[in-house]
Structure formats: C-alpha cells, structure tokens
Design an enzyme around this catalytic site. Structure first.
Site, short mmCIF file in Angstrom:
data_model
loop_
_atom_site.label_atom_id
_atom_site.label_comp_id
_atom_site.label_asym_id
_atom_site.label_seq_id
_atom_site.Cartn_x
_atom_site.Cartn_y
_atom_site.Cartn_z
N GLY A 9 0.73 -1.34 0.00
CA GLY A 9 0.19 0.22 0.13
C GLY A 9 0.78 1.03 -0.01
O GLY A 9 1.80 0.35 -0.90
N VAL A 11 1.86 2.85 2.48
CA VAL A 11 3.51 3.28 3.41
C VAL A 11 4.19 2.08 2.75
O VAL A 11 5.33 2.39 3.25
CB VAL A 11 2.78 2.70 4.76
N GLY A 12 3.82 1.48 2.74
CA GLY A 12 4.58 -0.09 2.03
C GLY A 12 5.57 0.25 1.07
O GLY A 12 6.72 0.27 0.89
N ALA A 124 1.33 10.70 2.60
CA ALA A 124 1.33 9.29 1.23
C ALA A 124 0.30 8.45 0.57
O ALA A 124 -0.41 8.53 1.44
CB ALA A 124 2.44 7.86 1.29
N LYS A 179 -0.19 9.36 18.94
CA LYS A 179 -0.46 9.54 17.98
C LYS A 179 -1.65 9.04 17.83
O LYS A 179 -3.20 9.67 17.04
CB LYS A 179 0.04 8.26 16.63
N ASN A 183 -5.62 10.67 16.31
CA ASN A 183 -6.49 9.62 15.33
C ASN A 183 -7.66 9.26 15.53
O ASN A 183 -8.65 9.13 15.07
CB ASN A 183 -5.72 8.41 14.52
N ASN A 197 -10.71 17.64 7.56
CA ASN A 197 -10.01 17.84 8.86
C ASN A 197 -10.39 19.32 9.76
O ASN A 197 -11.03 19.49 10.67
CB ASN A 197 -9.07 18.14 8.98
N SER A 246 -7.81 9.13 6.75
CA SER A 246 -7.68 8.14 5.75
C SER A 246 -9.02 7.75 6.02
O SER A 246 -9.85 6.38 5.24
CB SER A 246 -6.58 7.30 6.32
N GLU A 258 -10.05 1.55 9.60
CA GLU A 258 -9.87 1.93 10.64
C GLU A 258 -10.22 1.41 12.01
O GLU A 258 -9.37 1.72 13.26
CB GLU A 258 -8.25 2.19 10.41
#
EC number: 1.1.1.169
Length: 298
Positions: A9, A11-12, A124, A179, A183, A197, A246, A258
């Site tokens: 993805g 981040v990967g 990203a 963090k 979130n 946001n 996200s 998530e």
C-alpha cells in the site's frame, strides 16, 4: 542489510522506496500481479512535482532471510500475516499500523521474534501498484516492544535519506498513544460528518464533540499531559485542514476502515478498566454502519 516490506500500500511503497536507497529491499505483496510489476518496473515516487525511481525486488511469500521485516498492512489484515510470521525463523519485525488494536494481539503473540512498533508521520498516497505520491514530509518513529533490543534496529537505521528520517523512542506506549489520541479525535468524526479535517476546528459543534471524544480517550489512556495533547490534536487539525482523513477516504471508497484499530482498542481498554465510553461507542457504531452502507455518501 536485507529488509522485507510486508504490504504494497501507500506506506509499504513509501518505505520500500526510501529504504532501498541504502538496503536490499523486497516488497511482499498479496497479489502476484503487483509483485511482478514491482519486480520489473521498480518503485516510482512523486515528490514536489518530480518523479524518482528505485529498483526493488518483490515476492508474495514471507521468509526469514531478512535482517528486518517491516509490516505495513492495515490492522484488519494482520491475522493472515501473523500466521505466516509464525512459520519462519527468528528475526526482527517492526509493526507500523494506525491505531493500537494490534497491541492486544502482540501481547498474546508468543513467538521468538524481536518485536518493535512504530508510527508513520508522512503523508503518502498510492497512485498504482508501483507508484506512490509523497504528499507530506514527516518521520518514522519506532520503539522496542517488551524486551526487544533497540540496538538491532539502530544499527540498521543509521543511514537514511534526509526526507525519510527514522527516530528511536524509548517508551512505546507514549509513542503510540500520542498518535492514537490524534487519530481517535480526527478520523472517526471526519468520516461520520463527511468533512475535511479543518472543519472540526471551524465549526463550533464539531469542535465541542471532538473535545468530548478527546476527554473520554484521555481518561482511558491515562495521558499525563492533557493540555499538551489537546494542543497537539488541534495543531494537526490545522496543519492538515485541507486533507480528508484516511477513514473518510475509506468510507467514500467503500473499503473497511481502521475503526477497530483506533476506536476498538479504546473501547476494549475502557471495558478492561470498567470505564464508560459513550461517545466512542457512538462513533464506533456509526462508522461500522457506514461500512455496511458504502453506497451511501451523505
């Protein structure tokens, strides 16, 4: 050093690009098509209007022939990764997930691996199977989990690109909760309200609700400096005012969010401590309802 990146993805791919500048990197993907594309094309990174490219290997299976494995998949995809990691020899594993839902799993995961956890502060966006847009410069911050030796990763990470700094933190709980509180305040509300946001700050009713969520989460996490944490939440909101979180992007895109990693962890902790969490329960139920009605955008 040989590094395996589990997950292709955003981040990967971001981690794979920057780490491949100094290490022998292999991206472990779920789909054979993505692995083949990375193997033949490498990884393209877009930043500041420029395009960069790095050669990178790819595979669809995990093995222990690595000095480090970096797990970048989302929390709801972790169970299949855990089972694969249980079948390989002892190695170093760094988990980079949003939220803290995976912490409950790691505490019950009795393996011989050296476990590390961390956070990603970069922005990203994956453009394709082989391309990622580096939308915001930040850092990777990591810490040793339980009795893992930090020196092992400090040696690995002693050389890094200036746009991809990697920092060691001594306290994994403080690192992750710092963090998580951000979130928990921003992601669920923006996803539920379908707003960027910044609107959480400029609309009084939204700001008041965010403060209630913040206070509830602080009580559960037992944060030491609530005033500083609230300032941090507002600062991130302001700095990313034009961004869609996200979780909002996942809701609009019809993907699983998530919510379990972020709100679910807090609700489980509240239950273990015998605490009420009415606002978080409302948010969790609302987001899960949106997941079941992904064709509806309000």
């Amino acid at each position: 050093m040989k590094i395996g990146i589990i997950g292709g993805g955003s981040v990967g791919l971001l981690c794979a690009y920057y780490l491949s500048l100094y290490h022998d990197v292999t991206v472990v993907t779920r789909r054979q098509e993505q692995a083949a594309a990375i193997q033949s094309e490498g990884i393209r990174l877009y930043k500041g209007g420029e395009e960069f490219r790095a050669d990178c290997s790819a595979d669809t299976s995990i093995n222990s022939d690595f000095d480090l494995l970096v797990v970048t998949v989302k929390q709801h995809q972790l169970q299949s990764v855990f089972s694969s990691l249980e079948r390989i020899g002892k190695t170093n594993i760094l988990f980079l997930q949003n939220g803290m839902g995976h912490i409950h799993d790691l505490k019950d995961w009795h393996v011989g691996h050296s476990i590390y956890v961390g956070i990603v502060e970069h922005g990203a966006v994956r453009k394709s199977d082989t391309a990622v847009d580096h939308t915001g410069l930040g850092a990777i911050k990591w810490s040793a989990f339980d009795d893992a030796e930090p020196d092992r990763l400090n040696i690995l990470f002693q050389h890094n690109h200036s746009d991809f700094p990697i920092y060691y933190e001594t306290d994994w709980y403080r690192l992750l909760t710092g963090k998580l509180i951000v979130n928990a305040c921003i992601n669920p509300l923006t996803a539920l309200l379908q707003v960027k946001n910044g609107e959480l700050l400029t609309t009084p009713a939204y700001l008041a609700f965010m403060k209630l969520v913040f206070q509830e989460a602080c009580r559960i996490l037992k944060l030491e400096n609530e005033e500083k944490a609230w300032e941090r939440v507002q600062a991130v909101c302001g700095q990313t005012k034009e961004n869609r979180s996200s979780m909002l992007v996942d809701v609009i895109g019809g993907r699983q969010t998530e919510a379990d990693a972020i709100i679910g962890y807090l609700l489980k902790e509240a239950s273990l401590q015998g605490l009420d969490a009415v606002h978080l329960e409302f948010l969790y139920g609302s987001i899960k309802a949106l997941e079941r009605n992904t064709n509806k955008v309000f």
